[in-house]
Design a protein around this motif. Structure first.
Motif, short mmCIF file in Angstrom:
data_model
loop_
_atom_site.label_atom_id
_atom_site.label_comp_id
_atom_site.label_asym_id
_atom_site.label_seq_id
_atom_site.Cartn_x
_atom_site.Cartn_y
_atom_site.Cartn_z
N ILE A 1 0.84 -1.20 0.00
CA ILE A 1 0.00 0.00 0.00
C ILE A 1 0.87 1.25 0.00
O ILE A 1 0.58 2.25 -0.67
N GLY A 2 1.96 1.22 0.77
CA GLY A 2 2.87 2.36 0.77
C GLY A 2 3.47 2.64 -0.59
O GLY A 2 3.63 3.81 -1.00
N ASP A 3 3.80 1.58 -1.34
CA ASP A 3 4.32 1.77 -2.70
C ASP A 3 3.27 2.42 -3.60
O ASP A 3 3.59 3.30 -4.42
N ALA A 4 2.02 1.97 -3.46
CA ALA A 4 0.95 2.57 -4.26
C ALA A 4 0.78 4.05 -3.93
O ALA A 4 0.57 4.88 -4.83
N LEU A 5 0.89 4.39 -2.65
CA LEU A 5 0.77 5.79 -2.26
C LEU A 5 1.91 6.63 -2.82
O LEU A 5 1.71 7.78 -3.26
N ARG A 6 3.12 6.07 -2.85
CA ARG A 6 4.25 6.81 -3.41
C ARG A 6 4.07 7.07 -4.90
O ARG A 6 4.50 8.10 -5.43
N VAL A 7 3.42 6.14 -5.59
CA VAL A 7 3.12 6.36 -7.01
C VAL A 7 2.19 7.55 -7.17
O VAL A 7 2.39 8.43 -8.02
N LEU A 8 1.14 7.62 -6.36
CA LEU A 8 0.22 8.75 -6.43
C LEU A 8 0.90 10.05 -6.05
O LEU A 8 0.68 11.10 -6.68
N ALA A 9 1.74 10.01 -4.99
CA ALA A 9 2.44 11.22 -4.57
C ALA A 9 3.42 11.68 -5.65
O ALA A 9 3.59 12.89 -5.88
N GLU B 1 9.08 13.45 -4.71
CA GLU B 1 10.17 12.57 -5.10
C GLU B 1 10.00 11.25 -4.34
O GLU B 1 10.60 11.04 -3.29
N ALA B 2 9.16 10.38 -4.85
CA ALA B 2 8.79 9.16 -4.14
C ALA B 2 9.53 7.94 -4.64
O ALA B 2 9.47 6.89 -4.00
N GLY B 3 10.22 8.01 -5.77
CA GLY B 3 10.91 6.84 -6.28
C GLY B 3 9.98 5.91 -7.05
O GLY B 3 8.78 6.14 -7.18
N ASP B 4 10.57 4.84 -7.55
CA ASP B 4 9.81 3.87 -8.32
C ASP B 4 9.25 2.78 -7.42
O ASP B 4 9.74 2.55 -6.30
N ALA B 5 8.24 2.10 -7.91
CA ALA B 5 7.62 1.01 -7.15
C ALA B 5 7.13 -0.04 -8.14
O ALA B 5 6.58 0.29 -9.20
N ARG B 6 7.35 -1.29 -7.80
CA ARG B 6 6.87 -2.41 -8.60
C ARG B 6 5.53 -2.87 -8.05
O ARG B 6 5.44 -3.30 -6.91
N LEU B 7 4.52 -2.78 -8.89
CA LEU B 7 3.17 -3.15 -8.47
C LEU B 7 2.58 -4.11 -9.49
O LEU B 7 2.99 -4.12 -10.66
#
Length: 456
Positions: free
Chosen positions: A261-269, A275-281
């Motif tokens: 969930i935190g990775d998904a939030l960083r994508v939205l931010a 500057e949230a970085g990349d996330a694999r979802l």
């Protein structure tokens, strides 16, 4: 493999049906007790007359207004109180089942001590031995979340009598992480209240605003009114690990592990400039987030992001930043709970004291910590005098040395017992039992539900 054959033939089946019918008729026989009419009818009471009373019931420590339908002095139905902001004229499953709790045949009816049905004089003697000429150094009061001014005033009276005692509150489903996240974002603990009636886009990440909870009725009403008030429907995007009431109503939903969930939030931010970085979802979650991000940008001032209470504090802090960038219609208010101590920290500290022997008298009023908190039952065994106050027997009361019954939230009783007049008021969290356990040390004692339950 030979064919399966039924071992019950038609004749035996008919016998069983007949036996069941006889048993059902036997269970409807006249009760084996003496039934007497009401001899002293209250003034102005007309048999069969229906009265409506405005009152409140609690869930997780928060009061919700209800209207009680009462016939011949017995509540039979609860309806929402239209003027109360937490109910708005509607109820949920917890309010509906409160009536069933009131008439539960398994409710505690008398005190239970170490040797079975207890004598209140024995409990008073045990309390006198431990609290006589004591400042309450070894006394602890454990409750659920308390927001009632009346109950808090009773606790304050108890602290004035025993200055060294401690009141610990613990809720099994807490908001510690959400409040910690708001402290990271705003510098102080604040509770977020979304105005769902004013939004066009809702993104819920492991959040269930339409699901069970003290605010379910108010949030569900605001969300439905918002959808009806505008020409276009409110878009609801949901990412969650398991199906919830909010997920059922979503326009777009995808399953996602709680740890992601935190990775998904960083994508939205990141889509809003962080500057949230990349996330694999997963592909389904990534596709939903692309659509949701585009919708959020187009709905500035009319969009809100919600995250689940079990997410880490850092996730809640980032969600607060996102809502600030969106100019989301949310209100940040001071917590209604007056105790700033995190629930987990409070119960852990109490268990440490119990294990070390610093607690010699523990009164548990509401909740079932022996079931909810790992290790609590072992710590409870080290307390010399433990008292559980509640309406039903549970894992905690089974491990306490004394169990006292308390009145239900919908009860109000006046009666005489043993030559004294005992009063039982509305006791949502059991203040009557609190009065009972300690008020006998005064010159003119007044007992609560525990004394009234014993009878004359």
């Amino acid at each position: 493999m030979p064919p399966l054959r039924a071992t019950l033939d038609r004749r035996d089946a008919l016998r069983l049906i007949a036996a069941g019918a006889v048993a059902s008729l036997a269970s409807c026989q006249r009760p084996k007790e003496r039934l007497v009419p009401q001899a002293n009818q209250p003034d102005g009471e007309v048999p069969g007359n229906v009265r409506l009373y405005s009152t409140a019931i609690t869930l997780s420590g928060y009061a919700r207004g209800v209207t009680g339908r009462v016939v011949d002095g017995r509540p039979i139905k609860l309806e929402g109180l239209a003027t109360h902001p937490a109910s708005l004229g509607a109820t949920d499953v917890f309010a509906e089942q409160a009536i069933l709790d009131l008439y539960d045949p398994q409710r505690l009816r008398a005190p239970v001590g170490p040797d079975g049905l207890g004598d209140l004089d024995a409990l008073r003697l045990a309390l006198d031995r431990r609290l006589d000429r004591s400042d309450g150094r070894g006394l602890r009061l454990l409750t659920e979340r308390v927001t009632s001014p009346t109950f808090l005033a009773r606790v304050a009276e108890l602290k004035r009598r025993f200055p060294a005692m401690r009141h610990v509150r613990y809720e099994a489903i807490d908001d510690d992480r959400a409040l910690a996240g708001s402290a990271l974002a705003h510098g102080r603990r604040l509770a977020m209240r979304p105005r769902l009636a004013d939004v066009d886009v809702i993104v819920a990440l492991d959040a269930d605003p339409l699901g069970p909870g003290p605010e379910q009725v108010a949030l569900a009403r605001a969300w439905s009114e918002g959808r009806r008030a505008r020409d276009r429907r409110t878009m609801l995007f949901v990412l969650e690990p398991s199906m919830t009431a909010t997920g059922v109503m979503a326009d777009r939903r995808a399953a996602l592990h709680p740890a992601m969930i935190g990775d998904a939030l960083r994508v939205l931010a990141g889509g809003l400039g962080a500057e949230a970085g990349d996330a694999r979802l997963p592909a389904s979650a990534a596709a939903l987030l692309r659509t949701a991000s585009a919708r959020l940008k187009r709905a500035q001032g009319r969009a809100v992001l919600l995250v689940g209470r079990d997410q880490p504090a850092e996730v809640h802090a980032l969600a607060a930043w996102v809502n600030a960038r969106l100019a989301a219609p949310v209100d940040w208010i001071a917590p209604v709970d007056p105790d700033p101590t995190p629930h987990g920290e409070a119960i852990a500290g109490l268990m440490t004291e119990m294990t070390s022997g610093a607690v010699d008298t523990l009164m548990v009023m509401g909740g079932n910590p022996a079931y909810h908190v790992p290790g609590f039952a072992g710590a409870l065994a080290r307390v010399p005098l433990s008292i559980s106050c509640g309406t039903l027997a549970d894992e905690t009361s089974a491990r306490c040395r004394w169990t006292l019954p308390v009145s239900h939230e919908l009860e109000s009783v006046a009666r005489r017992a043993r030559g004294r007049r005992y009063r039982v008021g509305r006791a949502a969290a059991g203040p009557s039992a609190l009065r009972h356990a300690f008020a006998h040390r005064a010159a003119r004692p007044t007992c609560g539900a525990a004394c009234a339950a014993v009878g004359p």
